[in-house]
Scaffold this motif. Structure first.
Motif, PDB file in Angstrom:
ATOM      1  N   GLY A 291       0.819  -1.296  -0.014  1.00  0.00           N
ATOM      2  CA  GLY A 291       0.086  -0.215   0.183  1.00  0.00           C
ATOM      3  C   GLY A 291       0.955   1.136   0.051  1.00  0.00           C
ATOM      4  N   HIS A 292       1.957   1.211   0.667  1.00  0.00           N
ATOM      5  CA  HIS A 292       2.854   2.398   0.880  1.00  0.00           C
ATOM      6  C   HIS A 292       3.676   2.653  -0.448  1.00  0.00           C
ATOM      7  N   GLU A 293       4.160   1.230  -1.057  1.00  0.00           N
ATOM      8  CA  GLU A 293       4.777   0.916  -2.012  1.00  0.00           C
ATOM      9  C   GLU A 293       4.492   1.653  -3.323  1.00  0.00           C
ATOM     10  N   TYR A 294       2.943   1.423  -3.452  1.00  0.00           N
ATOM     11  CA  TYR A 294       2.175   2.010  -4.814  1.00  0.00           C
ATOM     12  C   TYR A 294       2.041   3.460  -4.861  1.00  0.00           C
ATOM     13  N   THR A 295       2.191   4.164  -3.726  1.00  0.00           N
ATOM     14  CA  THR A 295       2.035   5.642  -3.873  1.00  0.00           C
ATOM     15  C   THR A 295       3.438   6.248  -4.672  1.00  0.00           C
ATOM     16  N   LEU A 296       4.587   5.727  -4.451  1.00  0.00           N
ATOM     17  CA  LEU A 296       5.552   6.392  -5.028  1.00  0.00           C
ATOM     18  C   LEU A 296       5.416   5.780  -6.608  1.00  0.00           C
ATOM     19  N   LYS A 297       5.274   4.411  -6.705  1.00  0.00           N
ATOM     20  CA  LYS A 297       5.299   4.040  -7.935  1.00  0.00           C
ATOM     21  C   LYS A 297       4.198   4.329  -8.814  1.00  0.00           C
TER      22      LYS A 297
END
Length: 614
Positions: A291-297
């Motif tokens: 969930g945190h990973e996909y913000t930047l990506k």
């Protein structure tokens, strides 16, 4: 009185007691005062000791041989051979079922029965140049209708990241329209999960009857926030607005949620009907990671135009650095953990999960792709991001102003990734356990990383930042059998092992790969090679590779499981770590959370207008 006088003469303590008693002071008063004084001294001593501890273990200097290109090329070849060993075993004993059981040579359908290992492995085959294996897998993909018997639900999260991600990535690498068409069919069949008021997906869907699946109103962050990459790219390559709408609806729901009590960071559980968090559990582990990973990506995938997701990334990483990063008391291992707040009770778990080892790679990717100290050039007013937060969170953010933000993120990435590596190197198997319990040092010994960083700064920034300098692997007693012996071992190692299993996970080597690509520091290659050697030595079976139990003992046991992500992620990242060629540069491709690379793209003006994209 004579007897009393004798007692006083023979017992000075009694004489003092009698004197105090005449003044209305009892032994209990004295004991209380003494205990109170000791407590004050302990608090004072431990407070001062926080800064002293930074000097207990001087920085060590390690030599990492650069090796020749031929050495690394050979190591990449060995990883390719490991993939072939695993995939050929799957083909022989399990294809077209989901996964191989590498001890009994049986198969298991645990992800819908659509051949998840084959689909998950398509882009790994392409990147490794394994055309024959790829061609043999294609007919199964082409014939799949992605449906199950009535009333059997398909888990949305796992299906999206493994199947949909695998199909889209293979399409991106080949331009094979068959794969794009199959991805479109699957994305459409899964779409009833989005029939919620918030736009967040439900846990599962019945792809046979077009039914929205589970009606559980609470969703886990990792599962409700890890599909934007897949659906945005699916919308781009198919031109279908409905796919893009699913991705943008989730972003809007997250952007308008009240995160003031969580410091601007996403908590782990959400009400998917009304789109609000339902707890104050902050984590980068199993419940939250991607969930945190996909913000930047998501920001990177859309050619750095999705400002809302970028703002979410900056808020989350700031809160994590300020509140979830700690230094262990003896070896000064930097780790990220969980915090749970319930009313006025704040509990820090000090557990460190293998799954959280993705986080240093994410930080490093942000350093590589973002102007972290010039966010204003991207239209980001950082002060505004934190203005609505409680004072304690605003002040914590202000503390970061003493450092260059890019340096701070990279230091955190390097320190946590090193701890991930040490959890492997410390074990007699060389394999990392699923979960460790970090030593927090007692009631006065918790050392938040930013507190240690401020001490380091005030002392003139001598040596490496806390937790970042090279650390030796633990040289303790692996033969500990009794509870007492294990406690002693855990104290010297600075952690105890809670879950002894290694599930062939990729997160540590994923971070090593990203750190190698952005820094060129060869230590990450050497650390990845040590992990691969341990996998070969301990986990290999005649037909594949097996998950390992009791990695912290001299007698590990193999488990009858070879997850598809071992081929999709672990071996892929290791291969990319050792090859000098860079077939998927990090500024041109974005990996989903199952290591499926998608190419960076831009929305056209007409697409923005049609899809309502700012």
């Amino acid at each position: 009185m004579t007897i009393l006088g004798d007692i006083l003469r023979s017992n000075p303590a009694a004489k003092i007691s009698t004197s105090l008693h005449r003044k209305g002071i009892s032994i209990r008063h004295v004991a209380f005062a003494l205990a109170f004084s000791i407590s004050l001294w302990t608090i004072y001593y431990n407070y001062l000791r926080r800064s002293d501890e930074l000097q207990l273990f001087p920085e060590e200097v390690f030599y990492y041989p650069p090796e020749t290109p031929e050495v690394w090329s050979d190591r990449a070849l060995q990883v390719k051979n490991a993939f072939l060993h695993a995939y050929h075993g799957y083909e022989r004993y399990a294809f077209p079922r989901d996964e191989l059981r590498p001890l009994t040579n049986e198969s298991i359908d645990n992800f819908n029965g659509w051949g998840v290992t084959a689909v998950d492995s398509l882009d790994t085959m392409l990147l490794m140049g394994l055309q024959e294996e790829y061609k043999r897998a294609l007919p199964m993909v082409q014939q799949s209708n992605f449906s199950l018997p009535q009333n059997l639900d398909v888990p949305f999260f796992e299906t999206t990241i493994r199947y949909l991600g695998g199909l889209l990535s293979a399409y991106a690498l080949t331009n094979d329209d068959t794969l794009r068409a199959k991805a479109d069919v699957l994305g459409t069949l899964l779409s009833p999960v989005f029939n919620t008021t918030s736009g967040f997906p439900r846990f599962s869907v019945d792809t046979f009857s077009d039914y929205g699946g589970s009606h559980n109103s609470v969703g886990v962050l990792a599962e409700i926030a890890s599909f934007q990459l897949e659906y945005a790219y699916l919308g781009k390559v198919t031109g279908k607005k409905e796919h893009v709408d699913h991705a943008t609806a989730a972003t809007r729901a997250f952007a308008k949620a009240d995160l003031s009590l969580s410091g601007g960071m996403y908590p782990t559980r959400w009400d998917i009907n009304i789109g609000v968090p339902v707890n104050l559990h902050m984590s980068t582990g199993a419940l939250a990671d991607s969930g945190h990973e996909y913000t930047l990506k998501q920001y990177l995938l859309t050619a750095k135009t999705d400002k809302a997701n970028l703002e979410m990334y900056i808020r989350a990483t700031t809160h994590i650095i300020n509140n979830l990063l700690f230094i262990s008391p003896q070896r000064q291992l930097l780790y990220v953990t969980d915090i749970m707040t319930w009313k006025d009770d704040v509990r820090i778990s000090h557990q460190f999960e293998h799954l959280a080892c993705f986080f240093p790679g994410l930080l490093a990717l942000g350093v590589h792709t973002l102007p972290l100290d010039r966010l204003d050039t991207l239209g980001i007013n950082v002060t505004d991001l934190f203005k609505d937060l409680p004072v304690k969170h605003r002040k914590a953010y202000e503390e970061l102003a003493h450092f260059n933000l890019a340096d701070l993120h990279l230091w955190a990435a390097q320190g946590i990734a090193q701890t991930c590596y040490l959890t492997y190197a410390d074990q007699p198997t060389g394999l990392g356990p699923e979960t460790v319990q970090m030593r927090s040092g007692g009631p006065f010994g918790e050392i938040p990383w930013m507190e240690a960083m401020q001490v380091w700064r005030k002392r003139g920034r001598k040596g490496s930042p806390p937790g970042v300098g090279d650390k030796r692997q633990w040289a303790g007693d692996h033969n500990a059998t009794t509870a007492k012996e294990r406690d002693i071992a855990a104290n010297s190692r600075d952690y105890g092992v809670r879950n002894q299993d290694y599930y062939l996970r990729p997160e540590a080597v994923e971070s090593f790969y990203i750190l190698w690509r952005i820094t060129g520091d060869v230590r990450w290659r050497h650390r990845g090679w040590a992990v691969f050697e341990a996998i070969e030595r301990v986990a290999k079976t005649p037909s594949g590779y097996a998950s390992v139990n009791k990695v912290n003992t001299l007698k590990p046991k193999l488990q009858d499981s070879m997850p598809s992500y071992f081929l999709a992620e672990t071996l892929k990242y290791l291969y990319l770590l050792f090859t000098d060629e860079d077939p998927v540069p990090l500024d041109k491709w974005v990996f989903n959370t199952e290591a499926h690379p998608f190419p960076v793209f831009e929305w056209s003006a007409s697409e923005k207008a049609a899809y309502g994209i700012p």
